[in-house]
Design a protein around this motif. Structure first.
Motif, PDB file in Angstrom:
ATOM      1  N   ALA A 261      15.484  -9.494  -5.735  1.00  0.00           N
ATOM      2  CA  ALA A 261      15.401  -8.449  -6.762  1.00  0.00           C
ATOM      3  C   ALA A 261      14.095  -8.565  -7.544  1.00  0.00           C
ATOM      4  CB  ALA A 261      16.598  -8.553  -7.708  1.00  0.00           C
ATOM      5  N   ALA A 262      13.705  -9.801  -7.885  1.00  0.00           N
ATOM      6  CA  ALA A 262      12.469  -9.992  -8.648  1.00  0.00           C
ATOM      7  C   ALA A 262      11.257  -9.558  -7.818  1.00  0.00           C
ATOM      8  CB  ALA A 262      12.330 -11.455  -9.070  1.00  0.00           C
ATOM      9  N   VAL A 263      11.268  -9.881  -6.521  1.00  0.00           N
ATOM     10  CA  VAL A 263      10.161  -9.483  -5.645  1.00  0.00           C
ATOM     11  C   VAL A 263      10.120  -7.960  -5.519  1.00  0.00           C
ATOM     12  CG1 VAL A 263       9.329  -9.543  -3.252  1.00  0.00           C
ATOM     13  CG2 VAL A 263      10.033 -11.655  -4.386  1.00  0.00           C
ATOM     14  N   SER A 264      11.286  -7.354  -5.412  1.00  0.00           N
ATOM     15  CA  SER A 264      11.352  -5.893  -5.334  1.00  0.00           C
ATOM     16  C   SER A 264      10.716  -5.277  -6.576  1.00  0.00           C
ATOM     17  CB  SER A 264      12.819  -5.478  -5.225  1.00  0.00           C
ATOM     18  OG  SER A 264      12.923  -4.096  -5.029  1.00  0.00           O
ATOM     19  N   GLU A 265      11.071  -5.838  -7.722  1.00  0.00           N
ATOM     20  CA  GLU A 265      10.566  -5.339  -8.999  1.00  0.00           C
ATOM     21  C   GLU A 265       9.035  -5.458  -9.083  1.00  0.00           C
ATOM     22  OE1 GLU A 265      13.405  -4.512 -11.096  1.00  0.00           O
ATOM     23  OE2 GLU A 265      11.771  -3.272 -11.764  1.00  0.00           O
ATOM     24  N   LEU A 266       8.530  -6.652  -8.757  1.00  0.00           N
ATOM     25  CA  LEU A 266       7.085  -6.886  -8.897  1.00  0.00           C
ATOM     26  C   LEU A 266       6.286  -6.084  -7.884  1.00  0.00           C
ATOM     27  CD1 LEU A 266       6.971 -10.751  -9.529  1.00  0.00           C
ATOM     28  CD2 LEU A 266       7.049  -8.894 -11.202  1.00  0.00           C
ATOM     29  N   SER A 267       6.801  -5.968  -6.659  1.00  0.00           N
ATOM     30  CA  SER A 267       6.037  -5.206  -5.671  1.00  0.00           C
ATOM     31  C   SER A 267       6.104  -3.711  -5.974  1.00  0.00           C
ATOM     32  CB  SER A 267       6.473  -5.524  -4.243  1.00  0.00           C
ATOM     33  OG  SER A 267       7.842  -5.690  -4.138  1.00  0.00           O
ATOM     34  N   ARG A 268       7.208  -3.272  -6.554  1.00  0.00           N
ATOM     35  CA  ARG A 268       7.286  -1.866  -6.956  1.00  0.00           C
ATOM     36  C   ARG A 268       6.332  -1.578  -8.123  1.00  0.00           C
ATOM     37  NH1 ARG A 268      11.475   1.255  -4.706  1.00  0.00           N
ATOM     38  NH2 ARG A 268      13.260  -0.086  -4.940  1.00  0.00           N
ATOM     39  N   ASN A 269       6.205  -2.549  -9.019  1.00  0.00           N
ATOM     40  CA  ASN A 269       5.219  -2.405 -10.102  1.00  0.00           C
ATOM     41  C   ASN A 269       3.821  -2.194  -9.534  1.00  0.00           C
ATOM     42  OD1 ASN A 269       6.888  -2.603 -12.272  1.00  0.00           O
ATOM     43  ND2 ASN A 269       6.269  -4.667 -12.874  1.00  0.00           N
ATOM     44  N   ILE A 270       3.474  -2.993  -8.513  1.00  0.00           N
ATOM     45  CA  ILE A 270       2.154  -2.859  -7.893  1.00  0.00           C
ATOM     46  C   ILE A 270       1.992  -1.448  -7.343  1.00  0.00           C
ATOM     47  CG2 ILE A 270       0.693  -3.585  -5.947  1.00  0.00           C
ATOM     48  CD1 ILE A 270       1.834  -6.403  -6.234  1.00  0.00           C
ATOM     49  N   TYR A 271       3.012  -1.018  -6.567  1.00  0.00           N
ATOM     50  CA  TYR A 271       2.933   0.304  -5.937  1.00  0.00           C
ATOM     51  C   TYR A 271       2.840   1.432  -6.985  1.00  0.00           C
ATOM     52  CZ  TYR A 271       4.239   4.424  -3.284  1.00  0.00           C
ATOM     53  OH  TYR A 271       4.258   5.679  -2.746  1.00  0.00           O
ATOM     54  N   HIS A 272       3.645   1.324  -8.039  1.00  0.00           N
ATOM     55  CA  HIS A 272       3.672   2.401  -9.038  1.00  0.00           C
ATOM     56  C   HIS A 272       2.442   2.425  -9.940  1.00  0.00           C
ATOM     57  CE1 HIS A 272       8.314   2.908  -8.856  1.00  0.00           C
ATOM     58  NE2 HIS A 272       7.690   3.647  -7.978  1.00  0.00           N
ATOM     59  N   TYR A 273       1.995   1.246 -10.379  1.00  0.00           N
ATOM     60  CA  TYR A 273       0.962   1.212 -11.408  1.00  0.00           C
ATOM     61  C   TYR A 273      -0.441   0.985 -10.863  1.00  0.00           C
ATOM     62  CZ  TYR A 273       4.797   1.138 -14.718  1.00  0.00           C
ATOM     63  OH  TYR A 273       5.912   1.469 -15.438  1.00  0.00           O
ATOM     64  N   ALA A 274      -0.543   0.210  -9.762  1.00  0.00           N
ATOM     65  CA  ALA A 274      -1.880  -0.112  -9.241  1.00  0.00           C
ATOM     66  C   ALA A 274      -2.179   0.617  -7.931  1.00  0.00           C
ATOM     67  CB  ALA A 274      -2.005  -1.621  -9.040  1.00  0.00           C
ATOM     68  N   GLY A 275      -1.128   1.008  -7.223  1.00  0.00           N
ATOM     69  CA  GLY A 275      -1.329   1.678  -5.933  1.00  0.00           C
ATOM     70  C   GLY A 275      -1.371   0.686  -4.791  1.00  0.00           C
TER      71      GLY A 275
ATOM     72  N   ASN B 158       0.812  -1.218   0.000  1.00  0.00           N
ATOM     73  CA  ASN B 158       0.000   0.000   0.000  1.00  0.00           C
ATOM     74  C   ASN B 158       0.845   1.268   0.000  1.00  0.00           C
ATOM     75  OD1 ASN B 158      -2.646  -1.386   0.390  1.00  0.00           O
ATOM     76  ND2 ASN B 158      -1.655  -2.030   2.291  1.00  0.00           N
ATOM     77  N   LYS B 159       2.074   1.145   0.471  1.00  0.00           N
ATOM     78  CA  LYS B 159       2.976   2.296   0.499  1.00  0.00           C
ATOM     79  C   LYS B 159       4.378   1.846   0.104  1.00  0.00           C
ATOM     80  CE  LYS B 159       3.460   1.953   5.549  1.00  0.00           C
ATOM     81  NZ  LYS B 159       2.801   0.658   5.751  1.00  0.00           N
ATOM     82  N   SER B 160       5.272   2.808  -0.166  1.00  0.00           N
ATOM     83  CA  SER B 160       6.561   2.410  -0.736  1.00  0.00           C
ATOM     84  C   SER B 160       7.393   1.572   0.238  1.00  0.00           C
ATOM     85  CB  SER B 160       7.334   3.639  -1.227  1.00  0.00           C
ATOM     86  OG  SER B 160       7.604   4.502  -0.166  1.00  0.00           O
ATOM     87  N   GLU B 161       7.203   1.758   1.547  1.00  0.00           N
ATOM     88  CA  GLU B 161       7.940   0.948   2.526  1.00  0.00           C
ATOM     89  C   GLU B 161       7.573  -0.532   2.426  1.00  0.00           C
ATOM     90  OE1 GLU B 161       6.566   3.836   3.205  1.00  0.00           O
ATOM     91  OE2 GLU B 161       7.655   4.949   4.740  1.00  0.00           O
ATOM     92  N   ASP B 162       6.356  -0.809   1.939  1.00  0.00           N
ATOM     93  CA  ASP B 162       5.912  -2.209   1.844  1.00  0.00           C
ATOM     94  C   ASP B 162       6.739  -2.998   0.823  1.00  0.00           C
ATOM     95  OD1 ASP B 162       3.966  -1.678   3.731  1.00  0.00           O
ATOM     96  OD2 ASP B 162       2.452  -1.172   2.226  1.00  0.00           O
ATOM     97  N   VAL B 163       7.311  -2.289  -0.147  1.00  0.00           N
ATOM     98  CA  VAL B 163       8.177  -2.933  -1.135  1.00  0.00           C
ATOM     99  C   VAL B 163       9.387  -3.535  -0.412  1.00  0.00           C
ATOM    100  CG1 VAL B 163       9.675  -2.510  -3.139  1.00  0.00           C
ATOM    101  CG2 VAL B 163       7.448  -1.351  -2.970  1.00  0.00           C
ATOM    102  N   ILE B 164       9.923  -2.772   0.546  1.00  0.00           N
ATOM    103  CA  ILE B 164      11.073  -3.239   1.317  1.00  0.00           C
ATOM    104  C   ILE B 164      10.669  -4.439   2.176  1.00  0.00           C
ATOM    105  CG2 ILE B 164      12.701  -2.595   3.151  1.00  0.00           C
ATOM    106  CD1 ILE B 164      12.578   0.282   1.996  1.00  0.00           C
ATOM    107  N   MET B 165       9.482  -4.352   2.769  1.00  0.00           N
ATOM    108  CA  MET B 165       8.970  -5.451   3.599  1.00  0.00           C
ATOM    109  C   MET B 165       8.831  -6.727   2.762  1.00  0.00           C
ATOM    110  SD  MET B 165       7.934  -6.587   6.452  1.00  0.00           S
ATOM    111  CE  MET B 165       7.771  -5.145   7.500  1.00  0.00           C
TER     112      MET B 165
END
Lengths: 133, 124
Positions: A41-55, A10-17
């Protein structure tokens, strides 16, 4: 070891989590350092995609155990705008310009053993990746 | 919000990334670096990533963008201490770090900048 873990994005910190959870599980499964880093790295990428594109969305990390085979599966899903042209999104250098991506999806695919993507415009996107020990 | 300290050693700006950067802290760091460059007029910038355990396209792009912005201002950037696994990920993902020089450690990074400075002086 917990066999399944879920992280809400839901927030950018969740990508790190999400990537911390993935690395921990990869470590516990005895993946080597390079594979741990590939998975993270792959998880970072996919979760960042969620945060950036879907919120918002979620990442589910699972231990896989099939007879002699052991591994890890990660499912990244969102109910975001969806990807109109998956084939194009899987090409190196493609980005809609909304995010800093472009190498993200094809790059994550190369880091993993298996990669599946399902996406429907207006419905959402689900990416499933696997790495075997 | 957590901030990454940027130190000036002699003529060089040095920063060590020791925390996991999320989007906002990464972009904040980029602005901090450029402001510090303008303020302190260094010869070069060294970014120590030896504590960075993972990289993705966002982080790679942020490093590359920062180096290109720094170069636009007149300062070269050296990335030092890239771990073997990070080199593997960058290559396999096809992430090219445009605009950055690399060196094995801080000492070699400083020497590289020094050399570039001398070449620059020689051309005058």
């Amino acid at each position: 070891m917990e066999k399944i873990k879920e992280v809400g994005i839901n927030k950018s910190e969740d990508v790190i989590m999400a990537r911390q959870v993935a690395r921990e599980m990869a470590k516990e499964l005895d993946f080597g350092l390079a594979d741990q880093t590939r998975i993270t790295a792959a998880v970072s990428e996919l979760s960042r995609n969620i945060y950036h594109y879907a919120g918002t969305g979620r990442v589910v990390v699972k231990v896989l155990s099939e007879s002699a085979k052991k591994g890890m599966e990660i499912i990244a899903e969102d109910k975001g705008p969806g990807i109109p042209d998956i084939e194009m999104a899987m090409q190196d250098g493609y980005s809609t310009g909304k995010g800093p991506l472009g190498q993200g999806l094809p790059g994550s695919k190369r880091l993993m053993d298996e990669f599946e993507i399902k996406s429907e415009v207006g419905v959402g996107t689900t990416v499933t990746i696997r790495k075997w020990l | 919000m957590e901030r990454v300290p940027i130190l000036k050693m002699g003529d060089t700006l040095i920063l060590t990334i020791q925390v996991e950067l999320h989007d906002e802290t990464a972009l904040r760091l980029q602005e901090d670096i450029l402001e510090k460059i303008f303020e302190t007029k260094p010869q070069g910038l060294v970014i120590d990533v030896s504590a960075v355990g993972v990289v993705d396209s966002f982080f790679g792009r942020m490093l590359s963008d920062t180096a290109i912005m720094a170069r636009t201002m007149g300062v070269e950037t050296v990335l030092v201490g890239i771990q073997p696994e990070i080199a593997i990920i960058l290559q396999e993902m096809g992430l090219e770090l445009k605009g950055v020089h690399t060196a094995l450690n801080l000492e070699k990074g400083m020497a590289l900048l020094q050399g570039m400075g001398e070449v620059g002086n020689g051309e005058d």
